[in-house]
Design a protein around this motif. Structure first.
Motif, short mmCIF file in Angstrom:
data_model
loop_
_atom_site.label_atom_id
_atom_site.label_comp_id
_atom_site.label_asym_id
_atom_site.label_seq_id
_atom_site.Cartn_x
_atom_site.Cartn_y
_atom_site.Cartn_z
N TRP A 167 0.84 -1.22 0.00
CA TRP A 167 0.00 0.00 0.00
C TRP A 167 0.86 1.25 0.00
CZ3 TRP A 167 -4.12 -2.34 -1.10
CH2 TRP A 167 -4.48 -3.53 -0.46
N GLY A 204 -10.63 3.03 4.96
CA GLY A 204 -9.89 2.30 3.92
C GLY A 204 -10.82 2.04 2.75
N GLY A 205 -11.59 3.03 2.38
CA GLY A 205 -12.67 2.86 1.40
C GLY A 205 -12.21 2.85 -0.04
N GLY A 206 -10.88 2.98 -0.26
CA GLY A 206 -10.38 2.97 -1.64
C GLY A 206 -10.98 4.14 -2.42
N ASP A 249 -8.96 7.10 2.96
CA ASP A 249 -7.90 6.21 2.44
C ASP A 249 -6.63 7.05 2.39
OD1 ASP A 249 -6.40 4.25 0.61
OD2 ASP A 249 -8.35 3.27 0.78
N HIS A 278 -6.53 9.63 5.38
CA HIS A 278 -6.43 9.21 6.78
C HIS A 278 -5.74 7.85 6.87
CE1 HIS A 278 -7.38 8.36 10.93
NE2 HIS A 278 -7.96 7.23 10.56
N ASP A 279 -4.80 7.73 7.80
CA ASP A 279 -4.11 6.46 8.06
C ASP A 279 -4.86 5.76 9.19
OD1 ASP A 279 -2.49 4.44 8.95
OD2 ASP A 279 -0.68 5.68 9.11
N PHE A 280 -5.40 4.57 8.91
CA PHE A 280 -6.26 3.94 9.94
C PHE A 280 -5.49 3.36 11.13
CE2 PHE A 280 -7.00 0.70 6.29
CZ PHE A 280 -5.87 -0.05 6.59
N PHE A 281 -4.16 3.49 11.09
CA PHE A 281 -3.40 3.10 12.28
C PHE A 281 -3.24 4.28 13.24
CE2 PHE A 281 -1.84 -0.10 9.17
CZ PHE A 281 -2.33 -1.21 9.84
N ARG A 334 -14.75 -2.71 4.32
CA ARG A 334 -14.88 -3.85 3.41
C ARG A 334 -13.49 -4.20 2.88
NH1 ARG A 334 -17.94 -3.82 -2.42
NH2 ARG A 334 -16.15 -2.52 -2.94
N TYR A 335 -13.17 -5.48 2.89
CA TYR A 335 -11.87 -5.96 2.41
C TYR A 335 -10.73 -5.22 3.08
CZ TYR A 335 -14.10 -8.51 -1.49
OH TYR A 335 -14.84 -9.37 -2.25
N ILE A 336 -10.86 -4.90 4.36
CA ILE A 336 -9.76 -4.25 5.08
C ILE A 336 -9.13 -5.22 6.06
CG2 ILE A 336 -9.15 -2.41 6.71
CD1 ILE A 336 -9.66 -1.46 3.83
N ASP A 342 -6.84 -7.95 4.99
CA ASP A 342 -5.51 -7.58 4.46
C ASP A 342 -4.42 -7.69 5.52
OD1 ASP A 342 -6.55 -6.84 2.00
OD2 ASP A 342 -6.58 -4.69 2.44
C1 SAM Z 1 -8.32 -4.23 -0.44
S1 SAM Z 1 -8.48 -2.51 -0.59
C2 SAM Z 1 -10.18 -2.26 -0.10
C3 SAM Z 1 -10.74 -0.97 -0.61
C4 SAM Z 1 -12.23 -0.74 -0.31
N1 SAM Z 1 -12.54 -0.93 1.09
C5 SAM Z 1 -13.12 -1.62 -1.16
O1 SAM Z 1 -13.75 -2.53 -0.64
O2 SAM Z 1 -13.18 -1.38 -2.36
C6 SAM Z 1 -7.61 -1.94 0.83
C7 SAM Z 1 -7.55 -0.42 0.94
O3 SAM Z 1 -6.89 -0.09 2.17
C8 SAM Z 1 -6.14 1.08 1.94
N2 SAM Z 1 -5.13 1.20 3.00
C9 SAM Z 1 -4.03 0.44 3.19
N3 SAM Z 1 -3.36 0.86 4.28
C10 SAM Z 1 -4.05 1.92 4.78
C11 SAM Z 1 -3.88 2.77 5.91
N4 SAM Z 1 -2.85 2.61 6.74
N5 SAM Z 1 -4.80 3.72 6.14
C12 SAM Z 1 -5.86 3.88 5.29
N6 SAM Z 1 -6.09 3.11 4.22
C13 SAM Z 1 -5.19 2.14 3.96
C14 SAM Z 1 -5.57 0.86 0.56
O4 SAM Z 1 -5.11 2.04 -0.02
C15 SAM Z 1 -6.75 0.24 -0.16
O5 SAM Z 1 -7.54 1.22 -0.78
#
Ligand code: SAM
Length: 468
Positions: A228, A278-280, A301, A331-334, A348-350, A353
């Protein structure tokens, strides 16, 4: 049970389900496709109703199980061992725009030499590659070396004119369904990573590690930051935007109801805030914003993904951005969650990962920002075991008739596939209900329910949690 009984039972399951489909066909007038049909976007009998979806899945599961039972096991396993060659062959056709070349040629057949001339590759080699795929029902050979598209090969078609594809290869996947983007990502980077799974699983330095950087993909690519983070680096726009289209393909693999019925959105008060963490580029929230204009949606994201997301929504639903009922936020979700009045945090799909330690860090940040009324909605594949497990009563799949596997076996593998894919790429994982419940409980959340949504693929199920 003697094997011949299984043979008959499986055959009877197929016959019963065909009878069901024949009845539904009369009731609905749905199109009955053949393998030769390339118009795959039209509604079809096999997904005309919930009953038709189940009947079709029974037929597929029984057919594949019959093949496992009746084929010589060495021959069957020989095919499995050589699956990477199928992927390699498919990649030639995908990157050579073969499905589009055949489609542009109209209903006429094309000889492999003519296809190859457009793709600037060798016609004789292409014919051999397509013949191998045709034996798996991908393309059809109709005379020596002459091929047409069919129901499976049409899936690789981006819908773009061939001239444009060869003139602007960098934008092949923009404004498409994303399926070809997903195929390109998996058959390229993803497949290279799979060749390193055994090496990372057996190497003492990585064998028991759950660090993202110790995953097969990160080791194979020599990455010293998570994938990422590389997407934010200069010059990585093509890779990032390819991945954004991959997510569109994943979005399209599930029915819109997966998100629309993930939570009773309509019951939220006007002005309630949903945060898609992390909504992409916002694929998940598009149907929600369309169906529930009374809600405010914040899509978070990383910085460059957010910029792409704004472009995406300016094309898809500009009014929502203009009226500011939908906003994007880097935004960094950590780190600390800055939206404090959310009615729902949606992911979703977060979580799939990330390894458990990282999931805990993400959940903790959301818990700190949650109010008593905040709901956490998690949408991932929730895996049951592959034996008959009466404790898993949530959705499609645990109730397939005997002697099928209760999960519908190879006709419903997406959840298990994603689990291994997450291991290979990120040291992430799909989880069982119990595993998620434990992670939630350790971070101040209580699992409230697993939502039942019909028609999703591979145990893709929303989970609701509330602050303890
Ligand atoms: C598998 S994709 C899922 C995207 C979206 N939720 C969807 O369902 O279409 C994972 C997403 O997490 C984001 N991501 C990764 N690390 C992140 C972080 N530390 N903070 C925010 N977003 C992050 C990526 O950029 C990516 O868009």
């Amino acid at each position: 049970m003697p094997p011949l009984n299984h043979l008959r039972q499986l055959a009877e399951l197929i016959l019963e389900s065909v009878t069901t489909l024949e009845r539904i066909s009369q009731e609905t007038n749905a199109i009955i496709p053949t393998l030769d049909d390339t118009d795959i976007s039209a509604p079809q009998l096999f997904n005309a109703t919930a009953e038709a979806i189940t009947a079709s899945r029974v037929i597929a599961a029984a057919g594949i199980q019959l093949a496992a039972l009746t084929r010589d096991p060495h021959e069957a396993m020989f095919d499995t061992v050589h699956e990477p060659y199928k992927g390699a062959a498919l990649r030639v056709c995908l990157e050579g725009n073969v499905s589009e070349i055949l489609r542009d040629a109209g209903p006429e057949r094309l000889h492999a030499d003519e296809i190859a001339a457009e793709a600037h590759i060798d016609g004789a080699k292409l014919a051999r590659i397509m013949r191998y795929l045709a034996s798996h029902h991908i393309y059809r050979e109709i005379s020596p070396g002459t091929f047409v598209n069919n129901r499976l090969s049409a899936v690789l078609d981006t819908g773009k004119p061939v001239d444009e594809l060869f003139a602007k290869p960098e934008s092949k996947h923009s404004n498409t369904s994303g399926f070809a983007a997903m195929a390109s990502f998996i058959l390229g980077l993803g497949t290279a990573a799979t060749t390193q799974l055994w090496e990372t699983i057996s190497n003492p330095a990585t064998a028991f590690s759950s660090r993202v950087l110790d995953s097969a993909l990160h080791r194979a690519q020599g990455l010293d930051v998570p994938l990422w983070v590389t997407f934010e680096q200069p010059g990585r726009e093509p890779a990032r935007q390819l991945f954004e289209m991959v997510m569109r393909a994943y979005n399209n693999m599930q029915p819109a109801s997966a998100v629309l019925e993930a939570y009773p959105w309509s019951e939220l008060q006007p002005g309630s805030v949903i945060v898609d963490v992390g909504g992409g580029v916002g694929w998940a929230m598009l149907p929600v914003a369309k169906a529930h204009p009374h809600l405010r949606i914040v899509i978070q994201d990383s910085e460059k993904v957010v910029k792409d997301g704004i472009n995406n929504w300016n094309a898809e639903l500009p009014e929502a951005l203009l009226s500011e009922r939908v906003t994007f936020q880097a935004h960094d979700f950590f780190t600390a969650q800055n939206v404090k009045n959310a009615s729902a945090f949606f992911m979703r799909y977060i979580l799939h990962d990330w390894p458990d330690e990282d999931v805990r860090r993400i959940l903790e940040q959301l818990r700190h920002a949650a109010e008593p009324h905040t709901v956490l909605v998690i949408l991932d594949h929730i895996l049951p075991f592959t034996f008959r497990d009466s404790s898993f009563q949530y959705t499609l799949g645990n109730d397939a008739p005997e002697p099928l596997l209760p999960t519908y076996g190879a006709a419903n593998t997406m959840g298990y596939l994603e689990d291994v894919l997450m291991m290979v790429n990120l040291n992430g994982k799909e989880r069982t209900v119990a595993e998620l419940e434990t992670l939630l409980a350790s971070t101040g959340w209580k699992l409230k329910q697993v939502q039942r949504v019909e028609g999703t693929v591979g145990f893709f199920l929303p989970i609701h949690a509330v602050p303890v």
